[in-house]
Design a protein around this motif. Structure first.
Motif, PDB file in Angstrom:
ATOM      1  N   UNK A  25      -4.944  33.841  22.627  1.00  0.00           N
ATOM      2  CA  UNK A  25      -5.944  32.872  22.168  1.00  0.00           C
ATOM      3  C   UNK A  25      -7.306  33.179  22.800  1.00  0.00           C
ATOM      4  N   UNK A  26      -7.318  33.417  24.110  1.00  0.00           N
ATOM      5  CA  UNK A  26      -8.590  33.718  24.797  1.00  0.00           C
ATOM      6  C   UNK A  26      -9.199  34.988  24.222  1.00  0.00           C
ATOM      7  N   UNK A  27      -8.355  36.009  24.045  1.00  0.00           N
ATOM      8  CA  UNK A  27      -8.812  37.314  23.565  1.00  0.00           C
ATOM      9  C   UNK A  27      -9.430  37.193  22.181  1.00  0.00           C
ATOM     10  N   UNK A  28      -8.734  36.463  21.273  1.00  0.00           N
ATOM     11  CA  UNK A  28      -9.228  36.331  19.901  1.00  0.00           C
ATOM     12  C   UNK A  28     -10.531  35.542  19.886  1.00  0.00           C
ATOM     13  N   UNK A  29     -10.581  34.427  20.615  1.00  0.00           N
ATOM     14  CA  UNK A  29     -11.790  33.610  20.607  1.00  0.00           C
ATOM     15  C   UNK A  29     -12.973  34.416  21.159  1.00  0.00           C
ATOM     16  N   UNK A  30     -12.730  35.143  22.250  1.00  0.00           N
ATOM     17  CA  UNK A  30     -13.819  35.950  22.827  1.00  0.00           C
ATOM     18  C   UNK A  30     -14.296  37.001  21.823  1.00  0.00           C
ATOM     19  N   UNK A  31     -13.369  37.655  21.140  1.00  0.00           N
ATOM     20  CA  UNK A  31     -13.770  38.679  20.185  1.00  0.00           C
ATOM     21  C   UNK A  31     -14.449  38.100  18.960  1.00  0.00           C
ATOM     22  N   UNK A  32     -14.088  36.857  18.589  1.00  0.00           N
ATOM     23  CA  UNK A  32     -14.790  36.215  17.474  1.00  0.00           C
ATOM     24  C   UNK A  32     -16.256  36.045  17.828  1.00  0.00           C
ATOM     25  N   UNK A  33     -16.515  35.613  19.062  1.00  0.00           N
ATOM     26  CA  UNK A  33     -17.899  35.493  19.515  1.00  0.00           C
ATOM     27  C   UNK A  33     -18.565  36.863  19.567  1.00  0.00           C
ATOM     28  N   UNK A  34     -17.799  37.870  20.037  1.00  0.00           N
ATOM     29  CA  UNK A  34     -18.360  39.226  20.118  1.00  0.00           C
ATOM     30  C   UNK A  34     -18.793  39.725  18.760  1.00  0.00           C
ATOM     31  N   UNK A  35     -17.890  39.560  17.772  1.00  0.00           N
ATOM     32  CA  UNK A  35     -18.216  40.035  16.430  1.00  0.00           C
ATOM     33  C   UNK A  35     -19.426  39.307  15.868  1.00  0.00           C
ATOM     34  N   UNK A  36     -19.491  38.019  16.170  1.00  0.00           N
ATOM     35  CA  UNK A  36     -20.633  37.254  15.675  1.00  0.00           C
ATOM     36  C   UNK A  36     -21.929  37.771  16.304  1.00  0.00           C
ATOM     37  N   UNK A  37     -21.888  38.067  17.598  1.00  0.00           N
ATOM     38  CA  UNK A  37     -23.076  38.603  18.283  1.00  0.00           C
ATOM     39  C   UNK A  37     -23.480  39.942  17.688  1.00  0.00           C
ATOM     40  N   UNK A  38     -22.473  40.813  17.457  1.00  0.00           N
ATOM     41  CA  UNK A  38     -22.765  42.116  16.875  1.00  0.00           C
ATOM     42  C   UNK A  38     -23.401  41.950  15.504  1.00  0.00           C
ATOM     43  N   UNK A  39     -22.846  41.008  14.737  1.00  0.00           N
ATOM     44  CA  UNK A  39     -23.344  40.787  13.387  1.00  0.00           C
ATOM     45  C   UNK A  39     -24.791  40.307  13.420  1.00  0.00           C
TER      46      UNK A  39
END
Lengths: 552, 129
Positions: free
Chosen positions: A113-127
């Protein structure tokens, strides 16, 4: 309290070490990604969620290493056997393997859960930084090319303004394997809840084999190298601490700083899971090999099979289902020259098995056996007075124990310290347990023949009584045998009054150490434990009750 | 296959999906991701699914362990009448609810899980043939 500490110190220590390692790995990885210069530019786009994602990834690797180990049954049995010099407390921990497996699974779910949520934020930042046109550091870093001819030293995995995060997720190896792994994990967890496991074992058994997708996915998850850090060469040339401020001048010919170059983090999950996967494959091969050994039925025999009381085996019947293995407690004693189990019709597989055996005109189906597993309940033989309580189907392991105690008693076995047994059998109705009934009858007869009627004192409590049964019992009060069971001991109706029972035992054995063993529901365990505390004398030389929560 | 009551597993799966939808929705809304309004939808849909699936249905065979406090929820669920009792309706309802959440990465996992739960409910009808 003292009793609890003596019995559980190793479990507590083990859990503390495991949790401690998790915390340590998380914090260590978090600090590394949060502070290291190598990821300075990556952090400029992503912020702290990079460190979060990597820290949880490391914990996921660690826990994925651990998850397969508790289910290598044969390996655990081997360890138990070779560590015979270790105390029983240590060896008993191996019986809590499934509890540990579940704890590790919950930890994996948490970190997923932590990993997915963090990566969702990461992808959003990259986008966002790909979409940005303000000439900020983030947008310049994002524009670094994916072109292999220019070195492929990109940072932002989102290549163009029009690429959506969903596209990147489903076309990158990391994203795709991540989705597959998570769905497999969720399906495994929902089909493994206690309710589903106990009521529909096949759903749990087959769905849990999705772990293969999880492990394979984990192995290749990091291949794409999406987590990027600056290369050594680039850092020597243009260190971020010096050059980050002057990012607008990177392309100037006379600037000291060049555009930074990035490389992907090599995959490391496979290094963590390689050893456990190999161990598990060996385990499955060994289970298959043992299952091929011939089992002679009617009274089961298998070459090289040796059991102890309280153990269980896994049984497979290929003609019913090729892949399903079901666990059953052994009901025979080690002193007998065969081993037996008693199977109750409680679902598809068991009903089919019973039907297959009942066929008059077809040959008996072949069965495969793996085991035995579990720590032997040798403790029972160490107490002068043993109080055994079996509730419902929980009476099954006691069949093995009672038979064994009787054999040892007959042979005047010196290892047997037991002088008196109080056996309490609590069930709704005896119909399903007529085989146990027969066992008690034969024990009763043998004791009479040997003149040792006082050795085994058993009481049967029927909790599913109605006024008809009671009326009938009242009418036949003075018959020698009980009308319900045919045993000499009369059946009681309702639940036992433990206070009365314990005070009677305490009065009859004022100086003994009494071991109380239960196979039954948790609420009963609580009341028995309370009674043990209440009726144990403060004087250590007088009567002491020890409650054993054995892992039957 | 005969004795497995798929509805029990579908119920667990749908409950888990509801929770995943809520979590994904909260992340998307709090982070103000692109098209975050799908996240807001996801929270509402997730809460609805959780409330609907929380009461565990009675098993056909054997005793059923109720979830803690489910009798309060059952009263509410019963208000929706035949919509909620029929598994086919539930399957279609879950499938429809899962679709909008599929447009956002944060909630797409919830979509997949709810769609699988819907599939398991449909399996009951296939099994009954």
């Amino acid at each position: 309290m003292g009793n609890w500490v003596v019995n559980h110190w190793f479990s507590v220590l083990f859990l503390v070490v495991w949790l401690g390692l998790n915390v340590f790995l998380f914090v260590d990885a978090f600090l590394k990604y949060e502070k290291a210069d190598k990821y300075y530019y990556t952090r400029k786009i992503l912020g702290s969620t990079l460190a979060c994602a990597r820290a949880s990834a490391l914990c996921l690797n660690f826990n994925s290493t651990l998850i397969l180990l508790p289910v290598c049954r044969n390996l655990l049995s081997f360890l138990r056997g070779t560590c015979s010099f270790c105390s029983r407390t240590l060896r008993k921990q191996l019986d809590h393997n499934l509890t540990f497996h579940k704890l590790v699974a919950y930890m994996i779910c948490l970190h997923t859960a932590i990993h997915i949520i963090a990566h969702l934020f990461n992808f959003d930042c990259y986008s966002r930084s790909r979409q940005a046109t303000d000439g900020s550091l983030a947008s310049i870093l994002s524009s670094l090319s994916h072109d292999e001819k220019k070195g492929g030293s990109w940072l932002n995995p989102i290549q163009s303004r029009n690429t959506t995060v969903e596209y990147v997720t489903f076309t990158s190896i990391a994203g795709l394997t991540g989705v597959i792994m998570t769905i497999a994990l969720i399906l495994m967890v929902t089909s493994a809840t206690e309710f589903i496991r106990r009521s529909y074992f096949e759903v749990f058994w087959y769905t849990h084999h999705l772990f293969i997708f999880y492990i394979l996915g984990l192995g290749i998850h990091g291949i794409g190298g999406i987590v990027r850090g600056q290369t050594e060469e680039s850092m020597n040339e243009s260190h971020p601490r010096k050059c980050a401020e002057s990012f607008e001048m990177w392309d100037d010919r006379d600037s000291h700083c060049r555009r930074p170059k990035f490389e992907g983090h090599p995959p490391e999950s496979w290094k963590w899971i390689l050893a456990p996967v190999i161990l598990y494959i060996c385990e499955r091969i060994l289970r298959f090999y043992r299952s091929q050994q011939k089992v002679v039925i009617t009274k089961m025999n298998k070459r090289g099979f040796s059991m102890e009381v309280g153990q269980y085996i896994f049984v497979n019947c290929p003609s019913i289902s090729l892949l399903e293995w079901h666990p059953f407690t052994l009901t025979s004693a080690p002193e007998e020259d065969f081993f037996s189990i008693h199977i109750r019709a409680a679902g598809d597989w068991t009903e089919n098995l019973i039907r297959a055996f009942e066929q008059q005109y077809s040959p008996i189906p072949r069965i495969e056996v793996d085991g035995p597993f579990g720590t032997a309940s040798e403790d029972v033989f160490q107490y002068e007075v043993a109080v055994l309580v079996g509730a419902g189907i929980g009476v099954t392991p006691f069949a093995s124990i009672l038979k064994s105690i009787w054999y040892k008693f007959q042979c005047a076995d010196h290892n047997l310290k037991t002088k008196k047994i109080y056996f309490y059998w609590i069930c709704r109705e005896t119909g399903a347990f007529s085989w146990f009934n027969n066992l008690l009858t034969s024990l009763e007869q043998e004791m009479e023949e040997l003149g040792k009627v006082g050795f085994l004192n058993y009481r049967l409590f029927l909790t599913g009584w109605d006024s008809n049964i009671v009326g009938h019992a009242a009418l036949n009060f003075d018959k020698a045998t009980d009308i319900v069971t045919g045993l000499k001991q009369k059946t009681s109706f309702g639940r036992p009054m433990w206070d009365n029972e314990f005070s009677t035992i305490a009065t009859s054995h004022p100086k003994s150490v009494v071991g109380v063993f239960l196979c039954g529901p948790r609420t009963l365990a609580k009341s028995l434990r309370k009674c043990c505390h209440r009726y144990s004398s403060l004087d250590p030389r007088k009567v002491q009750f020890y409650f054993n929560k054995e892992n039957f | 296959m005969g004795q497995i009551e798929w509805a029990m597993w579908a119920n667990e799966q749908a409950l888990a999906s509801g929770l995943i939808l809520i979590t994904g929705g909260i992340v998307a809304t709090a982070g103000r991701f692109t098209q975050w309004y799908f996240g807001a939808y996801s929270i509402v849909a997730g809460v609805f699914v959780c409330l609907l699936e929380y009461p565990r249905g009675k098993r056909k065979k054997g005793s059923t362990m109720e979830r803690w406090g489910q009798k309060y929820m059952t009263a509410v669920v019963k208000l929706f009448g035949p919509f909620t009792r029929n598994y086919y309706v539930r399957a279609v309802l879950h499938l429809l609810l899962s679709v909008p959440a599929g447009f956002l990465l944060a909630t797409i996992l919830g979509t997949a899980c709810l769609a699988i739960a819907s599939g398991i409910y449909l399996l009951i009808l296939w099994d009954r043939r």
